[in-house]
Design a protein around this motif. Structure first.
Motif, short mmCIF file in Angstrom:
data_model
loop_
_atom_site.label_atom_id
_atom_site.label_comp_id
_atom_site.label_asym_id
_atom_site.label_seq_id
_atom_site.Cartn_x
_atom_site.Cartn_y
_atom_site.Cartn_z
N LEU A 68 -13.85 4.65 -17.61
CA LEU A 68 -14.84 5.69 -17.81
C LEU A 68 -15.99 5.58 -16.80
N ASP A 69 -16.33 4.34 -16.43
CA ASP A 69 -17.47 4.09 -15.56
C ASP A 69 -17.12 4.08 -14.07
N ALA A 70 -15.90 4.48 -13.72
CA ALA A 70 -15.49 4.42 -12.32
C ALA A 70 -16.48 5.14 -11.41
N TRP A 71 -16.95 6.30 -11.85
CA TRP A 71 -17.82 7.14 -11.02
C TRP A 71 -19.15 6.47 -10.70
N LEU A 77 0.83 -1.20 0.00
CA LEU A 77 0.00 0.00 0.00
C LEU A 77 0.87 1.26 0.00
N CYS A 78 1.89 1.28 0.85
CA CYS A 78 2.82 2.42 0.86
C CYS A 78 3.48 2.59 -0.50
N SER A 79 3.91 1.48 -1.09
CA SER A 79 4.54 1.51 -2.41
C SER A 79 3.59 2.06 -3.46
N HIS A 80 2.32 1.64 -3.40
CA HIS A 80 1.31 2.08 -4.36
C HIS A 80 1.12 3.59 -4.29
N GLU A 81 0.88 4.10 -3.08
CA GLU A 81 0.61 5.53 -2.94
C GLU A 81 1.84 6.37 -3.26
N TYR A 82 3.02 5.86 -2.94
CA TYR A 82 4.26 6.59 -3.25
C TYR A 82 4.47 6.69 -4.76
N PHE A 83 4.19 5.60 -5.49
CA PHE A 83 4.34 5.59 -6.94
C PHE A 83 3.43 6.63 -7.58
N HIS A 84 2.28 6.89 -6.94
CA HIS A 84 1.37 7.91 -7.45
C HIS A 84 1.98 9.31 -7.43
N SER A 85 3.04 9.51 -6.65
CA SER A 85 3.70 10.82 -6.65
C SER A 85 4.12 11.21 -8.06
N TRP A 86 4.45 10.22 -8.87
CA TRP A 86 4.78 10.44 -10.27
C TRP A 86 3.56 10.18 -11.15
N ASN A 87 2.96 8.99 -10.96
CA ASN A 87 1.92 8.52 -11.88
C ASN A 87 0.53 8.86 -11.36
N VAL A 88 0.05 10.01 -11.66
CA VAL A 88 -1.28 10.59 -11.48
C VAL A 88 -1.21 11.94 -10.77
N THR A 94 -14.90 -3.67 -21.08
CA THR A 94 -13.50 -3.48 -21.45
C THR A 94 -12.81 -2.62 -20.39
N LEU A 95 -11.50 -2.58 -20.46
CA LEU A 95 -10.75 -1.81 -19.49
C LEU A 95 -10.97 -0.30 -19.67
N GLU A 96 -11.09 0.15 -20.91
CA GLU A 96 -11.40 1.56 -21.14
C GLU A 96 -12.78 1.90 -20.59
N GLN A 115 -17.71 18.51 -10.30
CA GLN A 115 -18.45 17.44 -10.97
C GLN A 115 -17.49 16.33 -11.34
N GLU A 116 -18.04 15.21 -11.85
CA GLU A 116 -17.22 14.09 -12.27
C GLU A 116 -16.28 14.51 -13.41
N ASN A 117 -15.07 13.94 -13.41
CA ASN A 117 -14.10 14.15 -14.49
C ASN A 117 -13.84 12.81 -15.15
N TYR A 118 -14.27 12.65 -16.39
CA TYR A 118 -14.23 11.34 -17.03
C TYR A 118 -12.96 11.15 -17.86
N THR A 119 -12.38 9.96 -17.76
CA THR A 119 -11.23 9.59 -18.57
C THR A 119 -11.26 8.09 -18.80
N ARG A 120 -10.73 7.67 -19.94
CA ARG A 120 -10.58 6.24 -20.23
C ARG A 120 -9.21 5.72 -19.81
N LEU A 121 -8.44 6.54 -19.09
CA LEU A 121 -7.05 6.20 -18.78
C LEU A 121 -6.81 5.75 -17.35
N LEU A 122 -7.82 5.53 -16.55
CA LEU A 122 -7.56 5.11 -15.18
C LEU A 122 -6.82 3.78 -15.11
N TRP A 123 -6.98 2.93 -16.11
CA TRP A 123 -6.22 1.68 -16.14
C TRP A 123 -4.72 1.98 -16.10
N ALA A 124 -4.29 3.07 -16.77
CA ALA A 124 -2.87 3.40 -16.83
C ALA A 124 -2.38 4.01 -15.53
#
Length: 605
Positions: free
Chosen positions: A364-367, A278-289, A358-360, A304-313
C-alpha cells in the motif's frame, strides 16, 4: 485500421542535440464545448508520480483552418482548448533525456519513448482507436524502429504508420529508434526479437538460445498459446545500468555492457545471470500484472496514485519465479539457485523494517515509501519485491507439504490465469484484495488462512528455514563477514566486528550512508551523512577500517571524530560483534536420501 481513425498522432525526432520530440495530435471530433487533453502522471509498473507533463516545453493548438485556438493549462497535466470548428490539432515539443526505462530519450545515437511521456490523451475519447505515424529524423538514413505497436502500413522495423485500439494500448508499446542490433528466435511458435541499443560485443546466438529456454518454460507454465503474437526484449546497453519495465508484449531494459555474454564465454557469469533474471522477471509480468492484475488497476487511473495491498503478489511472486525459471529451464544449477535465495533471505534479514511493516502495508505504501527511499529506509520499510519473493517460496513449499506434493504455487498461478488473465481483454476484471487468497485455497484445496495472516499481515518471521530443512536443504544463519558479504554459505571461525552502518568512501574519510537500528553507530549518536575522519586519533578510510575494527575487541570504546556538514563532532563508540543476519543454504548430496521433494520443487514437478 483506416486513415480516418478519430485520433491521429505524428511523432518526429526533431532536434537530436536538444533532445526534442515534436508531436502532432489531430482530433477529428473535439468536444463541442472545448476539448481537454491530459498526460499521465505515472507509468504502470513503476509506482511513483513522475509528472511527465513537466517535459512538455511548448504547446500550441489550431482548428481545421490553421487558425490558432486558445489553450489553457488547467493543472500540472491537463490543458483545455477553446471551442473550435472542424478538427483540433495540437503541436507540442517533449524534452527527452531520461536514460531510464520509464520515460523518453533522444540524442544523435538513439531514440526511445514510452507513450506516457509523449502522447497526450484526449479526454472522453480514451477508448477510441488512434493512428501513430513515426517519422525518421532528417539526415539519418540507418535508423530503424523496434516496437510491438500493430503495424498499419509500416514495413517491419520501418518508420511509417502504426495503430492502437485505444489509449491504454497506445501507451503499452514502447518504441526504440536507432541503428540497433536485432536477433529473432521462436518460443512455442511465437516470434521474439532481441534488440540491443548502444555499443556492445554480446554473443547474440547465446542470448537467443538462453532466452528461448526462459520464454518456452513460462509459456508452458501458464499454458499455450502465449498471450501475444510477438514479443520484443529491447535493451539499452550502457557502461553501468540495470532496470526493466514490463509491457503487454515487450519489455524495456537497461543492462551493463560487461554483463552481456561474450562469444568465448561458456559459463553464466554473475552479471549475465542477473540480466537473464531481469529478462525472466519482466517476461513473467506478461501474465502476472499485465493481464492478471489487481482490481485497483482495472482500469488504471493514470492521473493519480492507484493503491493496492497486492503488490507483494504481483511483484514479489514475479521476483520468486524469475530466478526459479532459470533453474527449472536448466540455465543454472540447484546450488546456484539456493545461493540466490540465500542472498534474498539475507537482504530481508538485514533490514529492521521487516519488524515494523507488514507486506500488505509495504504494498500500500509503495507510492510514498518504496519509491521514495531515504537514508532511514532500511529501518522503516520492507520490500514487497524481496520479502514478497520469500513469501512466495514459503507458500510454494507450504502448499507442497500440506498437499503431500500434489499441488504447488504453479497451480495457483494457472488458476489465476484462467479466472482473471486469459480473457482479460474482454472481461477486464481485476483481482480484489482478498480474492487472491481465496483462489489459492480453491486451487489447492487447502486452508491457508494461517499462512496468509502470518506472511502478509504480521511482522513475524517466515518459516522458510524450517520448510527448506524439511526437503533436505541445510540452512545457516551466521554473522556477516564484511561489507562485501551478500549472504551464502561460508565457514567462518569467529564473527567479526561491526559499527552498524552502511558506508561509502568519501574524500578524507568514510561517509555513513545509512545508520542501522541497534548498531554501534546509532548508539554513539552518529547519523547518516556523517563523515568519519579519525578512529582513536588515527585517520580512518575504507582501506583501513576493517583492520581497525578487527584490532579492537568487541565491547571496547573508541573515540570517533567526524564531520556533520562542516562541523567537527566527537563521539564515543562501543564496538559491537557483527549481527547474525546472513543466510546460507546448501543442497544435499546428489545421492542423498529424500531428495525427491527438493528435485520436484526446483524441477517444477
Amino acid at each position: 485500421m483506416t486513415a480516418t481513425s478519430p485520433i491521429q498522432y505524428r511523432i518526429v525526432p526533431a532536434d537530436l542535440a536538444a533532445h526534442l520530440f515534436r508531436v502532432t495530435l489531430t482530433i477529428a471530433q473535439p468536444a463541442a464545448d472545448g476539448q481537454a487533453v491530459w498526460l499521465p502522471v505515472w507509468i504502470p509498473g513503476s509506482y511513483l508520480v513522475r509528472e511527465f507533463a513537466r517535459n512538455i516545453v511548448a504547446i500550441r493548438a489550431y482548428d481545421g483552418e490553421r487558425v490558432p485556438v486558445a489553450l489553457t493549462k488547467l493543472d500540472k497535466h491537463r490543458w483545455q482548448a477553446a471551442p473550435c470548428s472542424g478538427t483540433l490539432t495540437l503541436e507540442y515539443e517533449v524534452y527527452a533525456f531520461d536514460l531510464s526505462v520509464r520515460g523518453a530519450y533522444l540524442d544523435e545515437a538513439r531514440g526511445f519513448f514510452n507513450g506516457t511521456s509523449v502522447f497526450l490523451a484526449v479526454a472522453g475519447q480514451e477508448t477510441m482507436p488512434a493512428d501513430v505515424e513515426l517519422v525518421a529524423p532528417e539526415g539519418i538514413a540507418n535508423w530503424r524502429v523496434a516496437t510491438t505497436l500493430p503495424q498499419a502500413g509500416a514495413a517491419d522495423g520501418a518508420f511509417g504508420r502504426y495503430y492502437a485500439a485505444n489509449y491504454d494500448e497506445l501507451i503499452d508499446h514502447p518504441v526504440e529508434l536507432g541503428d540497433f542490433t536485432q536477433a529473432t528466435f521462436t518460443a512455442c511458435g511465437v516470434p521474439h526479437d532481441i534488440v540491443l541499443a548502444g555499443r556492445h560485443r554480446a554473443d547474440m546466438a547465446r542470448l537467443q538460445a538462453d532466452l528461448t529456454r526462459i520464454c518456452e518454460y513460462q509459456i508452458k507454465l501458464f499454458g499455450e498459446p502465449a498471450p501475444f503474437s510477438r514479443y520484443v526484449f529491447m535493451t539499452m546497453v550502457t557502461g553501468d545500468g540495470y532496470g526493466g519495465l514490463e509491457h503487454r508484449a515487450s519489455t524495456a531494459l537497461l543492462a551493463s555492457r560487461d554483463d552481456l555474454p561474450l562469444a568465448h564465454e561458456t559459463s553464466i557469469k554473475t552479471g549475465y545471470r542477473q540480466y537473464l533474471g531481469l529478462c525472466s522477471h519482466e517476461y513473467f509480468h506478461s501474465w502476472n500484472v499485465k493481464r492478471i492484475k489487481p482490481a485497483a488497476y482495472a482500469p488504471y487511473d493514470l492521473t493519480q496514485e492507484n493503491y493496492t495491498r497486492l503488490l507483494w503478489a504481483f511483484e514479489g511472486i514475479t521476483s520468486y519465479y524469475d530466478d526459479l525459471t532459470l533453474v527449472r529451464c536448466g540455465l543454472i544449477a540447484q546450488q546456484d539457485y539456493l545461493d540466490l535465495l540465500a542472498q534474498t533471505m539475507t537482504q530481508v534479514e538485514r533490514g529492521a523494517g521487516r519488524l515494523k511493516q507488514t507486506l500488505e502495508e509495504a504494498s500500500l505504501d509503495a507510492w510514498v515509501k518504496y519509491y521514495r527511499q531515504d537514508e532511514n529506509s532500511p529501518n522503516a520499510l520492507v520490500s514487497y519485491y524481496t520479502k514478497g519473493a520469500l513469501v512466495a517460496a514459503a507458500l510454494d513449499l507450504t502448499i507442497r507439504k500440506r498437499s503431500s506434493g500434489a499441488r504447488s504455487l504453479d497451480d495457483v498461478m494457472r488458476a489465476l490465469w484462467q479466472r482473471y488473465g486469459k480473457d482479460f481483454a474482454t472481461q477486464g476484471q481485476g483481482v480484489a484484495e482478498r480474492d487472491w487468497e481465496q483462489v489459492a485455497q480453491d486451487a489447492t484445496g487447502l486452508d491457508l488462512r494461517d499462512f496468509f495472516d502470518l506472511a502478509l499481515r504480521s511482522t513475524q518471521p517466515l518459516p522458510l528455514g524450517e520448510l527448506l530443512n524439511e526437503i533436505g536443504v541445510q540452512t545457516q544463519l551466521r554473522a556477516s563477514a564484511g561489507g562485501s558479504d551478500k549472504g551464502g554459505w561460508k565457514e567462518i571461525a569467529a564473527p567479526g566486528n561491526s559499527i552498524g552502518a552502511k558506508l561509502a568512501a568519501e574524500a578524507g574519510g568514510i561517509k555513513l550512508t545509512q545508520v542501522l537500528d541497534g548498531g554501534a553507530a546509532r548508539a554513539a549518536g552518529l547519523s547518516a551523512g556523517d563523515v568519519l575522519v579519525a578512529w582513536d586519533g588515527l585517520r580512518v578510510s575504507m582501506g583501513n577500517l576493517d583492520a581497525l575494527l578487527g584490532g579492537t575487541p568487541a565491547g571496547s570504546t573508541v573515540e570517533i571524530h567526524a564531520f556533520r556538514r562542516d562541523e567537527l563532532i566527537v563521539r564515543k563508540l562501543v564496538v559491537q560483534t557483527a549481527a547474525v543476519d546472513s543466510w546460507g543454504l546448501r543442497a544435499p548430496a546428489a545421492d542423498a536420501a529424500g531428495r525427491a521433494a527438493l528435485d520436484a520443487w526446483l524441477g517444477g514437478h
